[in-house]
Write a protein that holds these residues in place. Structure first.
Motif, PDB file in Angstrom:
ATOM      1  N   LEU A  75       0.939  -1.022   0.050  1.00  0.00           N
ATOM      2  CA  LEU A  75       0.072   0.138   0.066  1.00  0.00           C
ATOM      3  C   LEU A  75       1.038   1.422  -0.045  1.00  0.00           C
ATOM      4  N   MET A  76       0.627   2.124  -1.020  1.00  0.00           N
ATOM      5  CA  MET A  76       1.316   3.388  -1.003  1.00  0.00           C
ATOM      6  C   MET A  76       0.235   4.336  -0.735  1.00  0.00           C
ATOM      7  N   TYR A  77       0.668   5.300   0.308  1.00  0.00           N
ATOM      8  CA  TYR A  77      -0.587   6.229   0.694  1.00  0.00           C
ATOM      9  C   TYR A  77       0.420   7.583   1.292  1.00  0.00           C
ATOM     10  N   VAL A  78      -0.208   8.753   0.645  1.00  0.00           N
ATOM     11  CA  VAL A  78       0.059  10.119   1.064  1.00  0.00           C
ATOM     12  C   VAL A  78      -0.299  10.454   2.205  1.00  0.00           C
ATOM     13  N   ASN A  79       0.654  10.628   3.258  1.00  0.00           N
ATOM     14  CA  ASN A  79       0.288  11.114   4.642  1.00  0.00           C
ATOM     15  C   ASN A  79      -0.548  12.379   4.656  1.00  0.00           C
ATOM     16  N   TYR A  80      -1.326  12.500   5.452  1.00  0.00           N
ATOM     17  CA  TYR A  80      -2.293  13.610   5.722  1.00  0.00           C
ATOM     18  C   TYR A  80      -1.417  14.734   6.363  1.00  0.00           C
ATOM     19  N   SER A  81      -0.583  14.537   7.246  1.00  0.00           N
ATOM     20  CA  SER A  81       0.161  15.550   7.992  1.00  0.00           C
ATOM     21  C   SER A  81       1.099  16.145   7.144  1.00  0.00           C
ATOM     22  N   ASP A  82       2.077  15.399   6.518  1.00  0.00           N
ATOM     23  CA  ASP A  82       3.262  16.072   5.800  1.00  0.00           C
ATOM     24  C   ASP A  82       3.248  15.839   4.253  1.00  0.00           C
ATOM     25  N   SER A  83       2.259  15.379   3.733  1.00  0.00           N
ATOM     26  CA  SER A  83       2.017  14.881   2.306  1.00  0.00           C
ATOM     27  C   SER A  83       3.192  14.021   1.826  1.00  0.00           C
ATOM     28  N   ARG A  84       3.840  13.477   2.955  1.00  0.00           N
ATOM     29  CA  ARG A  84       4.873  12.470   2.180  1.00  0.00           C
ATOM     30  C   ARG A  84       4.365  11.122   1.821  1.00  0.00           C
ATOM     31  N   GLU A  85       4.999  10.367   0.688  1.00  0.00           N
ATOM     32  CA  GLU A  85       4.488   9.056   0.528  1.00  0.00           C
ATOM     33  C   GLU A  85       4.974   7.864   1.473  1.00  0.00           C
TER      34      GLU A  85
ATOM     35  N   ARG B 227      -2.684   3.634  -3.266  1.00  0.00           N
ATOM     36  CA  ARG B 227      -2.703   2.781  -4.375  1.00  0.00           C
ATOM     37  C   ARG B 227      -2.182   1.266  -3.778  1.00  0.00           C
ATOM     38  N   TYR B 228      -3.056   0.479  -3.667  1.00  0.00           N
ATOM     39  CA  TYR B 228      -2.473  -0.990  -3.452  1.00  0.00           C
ATOM     40  C   TYR B 228      -2.434  -1.676  -4.710  1.00  0.00           C
TER      41      TYR B 228
END
Length: 167
Positions: free
Chosen positions: A45-55, A161-162
């Motif tokens: 799973l790749m996700y964009v972190n809410y707090s700092d927009s990092r993947e 994205r999974y």
């Protein structure tokens, strides 16, 4: 009624028929999902972190079963077992809805890969948004990409994205 009027009416009826026919193809049957039944997957799973927009990327495993008109999915995260989940997606409205997501596009390629795009209105980062999900699967690969478009913005972005490979 003149010949021209009859011709225009015939064209209009043809266009309506073609439009309705095209719309009816934006549904899915449980048979078109059977390639996923009783399968096990490994991936990430790749996700964009809410707090700092990092993947962020996490290793994940998933199992899928089909029971009637329901798709049962069980997901495990290697490094975050507290995030493990089970979900059920039911085909609704004669397959026009994948759970609560309206199917807006479906394509089955000659090699059997199915691409299903869904849409629903929701919230992301506590803001109203249009949510698009694209499911792509065949006998060996499965992915789900979630894109978000905030109601006050014009650009879509990938939230997560999974990507899986069949075991």
């Amino acid at each position: 009624m003149t010949h021209l009027h009859r011709h225009i009416i015939t064209i209009a009826i043809t266009l309506i028929t073609l439009t309705v026919g095209a719309q009816s193809k934006t549904s899915i049957t449980i048979d078109e999902l059977n390639v996923l039944d009783n399968t096990q997957w490994t991936g990430e799973l790749m996700y964009v972190n809410y707090s700092d927009s990092r993947e962020v990327t996490l290793k994940t495993k998933m199992q899928i079963q089909i029971k009637g008109h329901k798709i049962l999915m069980s997901t495990q995260y290697d490094n975050e077992p507290s995030a493990n989940s089970k979900s059920t997606i039911k085909l609704k409205k004669n397959g026009a809805y994948f759970g609560n997501e309206k199917i807006i596009k479906k394509h089955i390629s000659e090699d059997g890969k199915t691409t299903l795009t869904t849409f629903y209105e929701g919230r992301d980062a506590n803001k109203p948004a249009k949510i698009y999900k694209t499911y792509v699967y065949d006998g060996n690969n499965f992915s789900v990409t979630k894109e978000v478009q905030f109601n006050d913005g014009s650009e879509k972005f990938v939230r997560n994205r999974y990507t899986y490979t069949k075991l």
